[in-house]
Design a protein around this motif. Structure first.
Motif, PDB file in Angstrom:
ATOM      1  N   THR A  31       1.464  16.438  38.571  1.00  0.00           N
ATOM      2  CA  THR A  31       0.662  15.491  37.471  1.00  0.00           C
ATOM      3  C   THR A  31      -0.043  14.033  38.296  1.00  0.00           C
ATOM      4  O   THR A  31      -1.561  14.369  37.138  1.00  0.00           O
ATOM      5  CB  THR A  31       1.751  15.509  36.313  1.00  0.00           C
ATOM      6  OG1 THR A  31       1.858  16.433  36.411  1.00  0.00           O
ATOM      7  CG2 THR A  31       0.868  14.659  34.791  1.00  0.00           C
ATOM      8  N   GLY A  35      -3.718  16.048  37.568  1.00  0.00           N
ATOM      9  CA  GLY A  35      -3.621  15.975  36.337  1.00  0.00           C
ATOM     10  C   GLY A  35      -2.874  16.672  35.445  1.00  0.00           C
ATOM     11  O   GLY A  35      -1.805  17.655  35.902  1.00  0.00           O
ATOM     12  N   ARG A  36      -2.959  17.098  34.163  1.00  0.00           N
ATOM     13  CA  ARG A  36      -2.113  17.779  33.318  1.00  0.00           C
ATOM     14  C   ARG A  36      -1.892  18.896  33.601  1.00  0.00           C
ATOM     15  O   ARG A  36      -1.138  19.568  33.571  1.00  0.00           O
ATOM     16  CB  ARG A  36      -1.669  17.002  31.991  1.00  0.00           C
ATOM     17  CG  ARG A  36      -3.016  17.548  30.683  1.00  0.00           C
ATOM     18  CD  ARG A  36      -2.975  17.039  29.414  1.00  0.00           C
ATOM     19  NE  ARG A  36      -4.235  17.345  29.458  1.00  0.00           N
ATOM     20  CZ  ARG A  36      -4.603  16.932  27.714  1.00  0.00           C
ATOM     21  NH1 ARG A  36      -3.053  16.066  27.267  1.00  0.00           N
ATOM     22  NH2 ARG A  36      -5.622  17.098  27.519  1.00  0.00           N
ATOM     23  N   ARG A  37      -3.187  19.518  33.704  1.00  0.00           N
ATOM     24  CA  ARG A  37      -3.308  20.807  33.819  1.00  0.00           C
ATOM     25  C   ARG A  37      -2.109  21.342  35.393  1.00  0.00           C
ATOM     26  O   ARG A  37      -1.281  22.449  34.477  1.00  0.00           O
ATOM     27  CB  ARG A  37      -4.587  21.746  34.263  1.00  0.00           C
ATOM     28  CG  ARG A  37      -4.963  22.773  33.717  1.00  0.00           C
ATOM     29  CD  ARG A  37      -6.122  23.207  34.099  1.00  0.00           C
ATOM     30  NE  ARG A  37      -6.831  24.706  34.582  1.00  0.00           N
ATOM     31  CZ  ARG A  37      -6.647  24.728  35.183  1.00  0.00           C
ATOM     32  NH1 ARG A  37      -6.311  24.985  36.670  1.00  0.00           N
ATOM     33  NH2 ARG A  37      -6.694  26.274  34.958  1.00  0.00           N
ATOM     34  N   ILE A 194       5.136  15.620  30.862  1.00  0.00           N
ATOM     35  CA  ILE A 194       3.607  15.535  31.210  1.00  0.00           C
ATOM     36  C   ILE A 194       3.094  14.863  30.643  1.00  0.00           C
ATOM     37  O   ILE A 194       2.227  14.237  31.146  1.00  0.00           O
ATOM     38  CB  ILE A 194       3.101  17.349  31.810  1.00  0.00           C
ATOM     39  CG1 ILE A 194       5.151  18.213  32.584  1.00  0.00           C
ATOM     40  CG2 ILE A 194       2.381  17.442  31.838  1.00  0.00           C
ATOM     41  CD1 ILE A 194       4.501  19.738  32.719  1.00  0.00           C
ATOM     42  N   MET A 195       3.103  15.144  29.432  1.00  0.00           N
ATOM     43  CA  MET A 195       2.056  14.483  28.872  1.00  0.00           C
ATOM     44  C   MET A 195       2.389  12.657  28.884  1.00  0.00           C
ATOM     45  O   MET A 195       1.451  12.406  28.525  1.00  0.00           O
ATOM     46  CB  MET A 195       1.933  14.703  27.480  1.00  0.00           C
ATOM     47  CG  MET A 195       2.189  16.111  27.215  1.00  0.00           C
ATOM     48  SD  MET A 195      -0.101  16.643  26.867  1.00  0.00           S
ATOM     49  CE  MET A 195      -1.194  15.524  25.828  1.00  0.00           C
ATOM     50  N   ASP A 198       0.389  11.909  31.831  1.00  0.00           N
ATOM     51  CA  ASP A 198      -0.980  12.210  32.121  1.00  0.00           C
ATOM     52  C   ASP A 198      -1.751  10.256  31.238  1.00  0.00           C
ATOM     53  O   ASP A 198      -2.622  10.202  31.822  1.00  0.00           O
ATOM     54  CB  ASP A 198      -1.513  12.872  30.809  1.00  0.00           C
ATOM     55  CG  ASP A 198      -3.102  13.542  31.074  1.00  0.00           C
ATOM     56  OD1 ASP A 198      -3.092  13.698  32.135  1.00  0.00           O
ATOM     57  OD2 ASP A 198      -3.278  13.000  29.586  1.00  0.00           O
ATOM     58  N   ARG A 199      -0.673   9.983  30.097  1.00  0.00           N
ATOM     59  CA  ARG A 199      -1.019   9.363  29.508  1.00  0.00           C
ATOM     60  C   ARG A 199      -1.074   7.825  30.599  1.00  0.00           C
ATOM     61  O   ARG A 199      -2.287   7.161  30.522  1.00  0.00           O
ATOM     62  CB  ARG A 199      -0.199   8.711  27.928  1.00  0.00           C
ATOM     63  CG  ARG A 199      -0.256   9.534  26.913  1.00  0.00           C
ATOM     64  CD  ARG A 199      -1.630   9.532  26.540  1.00  0.00           C
ATOM     65  NE  ARG A 199      -1.710   7.762  26.058  1.00  0.00           N
ATOM     66  CZ  ARG A 199      -1.630   7.733  24.578  1.00  0.00           C
ATOM     67  NH1 ARG A 199      -0.770   8.526  23.792  1.00  0.00           N
ATOM     68  NH2 ARG A 199      -1.383   6.491  24.053  1.00  0.00           N
ATOM     69  N   GLN A 201      -1.508   7.727  33.787  1.00  0.00           N
ATOM     70  CA  GLN A 201      -2.592   8.433  34.405  1.00  0.00           C
ATOM     71  C   GLN A 201      -3.242   7.569  35.123  1.00  0.00           C
ATOM     72  O   GLN A 201      -2.925   6.537  36.808  1.00  0.00           O
ATOM     73  CB  GLN A 201      -2.838   9.655  34.742  1.00  0.00           C
ATOM     74  CG  GLN A 201      -3.134  10.592  36.196  1.00  0.00           C
ATOM     75  CD  GLN A 201      -4.179  11.292  36.070  1.00  0.00           C
ATOM     76  OE1 GLN A 201      -4.651  11.745  34.748  1.00  0.00           O
ATOM     77  NE2 GLN A 201      -4.092  12.445  36.541  1.00  0.00           N
ATOM     78  N   THR A 205      -2.408   6.379  39.125  1.00  0.00           N
ATOM     79  CA  THR A 205      -3.234   7.028  39.949  1.00  0.00           C
ATOM     80  C   THR A 205      -4.328   5.974  41.058  1.00  0.00           C
ATOM     81  O   THR A 205      -5.125   6.293  41.746  1.00  0.00           O
ATOM     82  CB  THR A 205      -4.937   7.690  40.032  1.00  0.00           C
ATOM     83  OG1 THR A 205      -4.978   7.130  38.033  1.00  0.00           O
ATOM     84  CG2 THR A 205      -4.070   9.453  39.512  1.00  0.00           C
TER      85      THR A 205
END
Length: 232
Positions: A31, A35-37, A194-195, A198-199, A201, A205
């Motif tokens: 993730t 990314g979340r996908r 995961i959400m 993602d917030r 990220q 990153t």
């Protein structure tokens, strides 16, 4: 099954789900990096493998596997080797690289060679776009394979779920319902996690943070592989 037993099962299931393990390391890493996908693709792999484990447990096949020392050892060693491979691959990708300087024009008549390459700092390879097919395939395979080869999951379905099922007619159906409940709770938990990742990220990153996450993931997978290999 009484209300107290249902509450006990749900509470115990949530405690088991949130304890960090292989799934935590893989979901977090994919993730953050892609990314979340990619995180949801790993989750899809975990879900498919969980359905397989639940089906085997309902049919009584998991109990046969655990009772067979040979089959259990084969599964345990295979799972350990796969985690060792994943961890080693991730750590290898973060190894220090030799930075090759850009070519410099050499003045006419100048002797000697250009500067020698210097060892550069460790870096994280640039991540492909999250929607690239090979990233999705790799994420799904990670989820499925790591879960299918996890002997702890097999033992869970053999030792934990039956504690809430009375022997007799309908035991298989009740086992299936409890297994489905556990899987549903796990999917809900991982979707929320995961959400959240993602917030975060944009911060996660950052190169220095991402490098730490990559190396920690690799080390965690290797440590878990050793623990599984040495377990009995």
């Amino acid at each position: 099954m009484s209300d107290i037993q249902i509450i006990s099962f749900v509470a115990a299931s949530l405690l088991i789900i949130i304890v960090p393990g292989v799934d935590f390391a893989l979901v977090t890493r994919q993730t953050v990096r892609y990314g979340r996908r990619a995180g949801f693709v790993v989750l899809a792999g975990l879900f498919v493998a969980a359905l397989v484990h639940a089906s085997f447990a309902t049919a009584g096949l998991s109990a046969l596997l655990v009772s067979s020392p040979t089959l259990y050892t084969v599964l345990r060693v295979a799972g350990a080797l796969y985690l060792l491979y994943l961890g080693g691959t991730i750590l290898w990708a973060t190894r220090p690289r030799r930075a090759v300087p850009a070519a410099q024009p050499v003045p006419v008549g100048a002797g000697g060679a250009g500067p020698d390459p210097e060892t550069g700092p460790a870096s994280v390879p640039e991540a492909p776009a999250a929607d690239e097919p090979h990233v999705a395939r790799r994420s799904f395979v990670m989820g499925v394979t790591s879960q299918l080869l996890n002997v702890k999951v097999v033992v869970f379905y053999v030792s934990f779920v039956p504690q809430f099922v009375r022997p007799g007619d309908g035991a298989a159906a009740r086992t299936a319902v409890l297994a489905a409940t556990f899987i549903g709770l796990a999917v809900l938990w991982w979707a929320c996690y995961i959400m959240l990742i993602d917030r975060l990220q944009p911060w996660l990153t950052r190169p220095s943070v991402l490098l730490v996450i990559e190396r920690l993931t690799g080390l965690i997978l290797i440590v878990l592989a050793i623990r599984i290999a040495l377990s009995r």
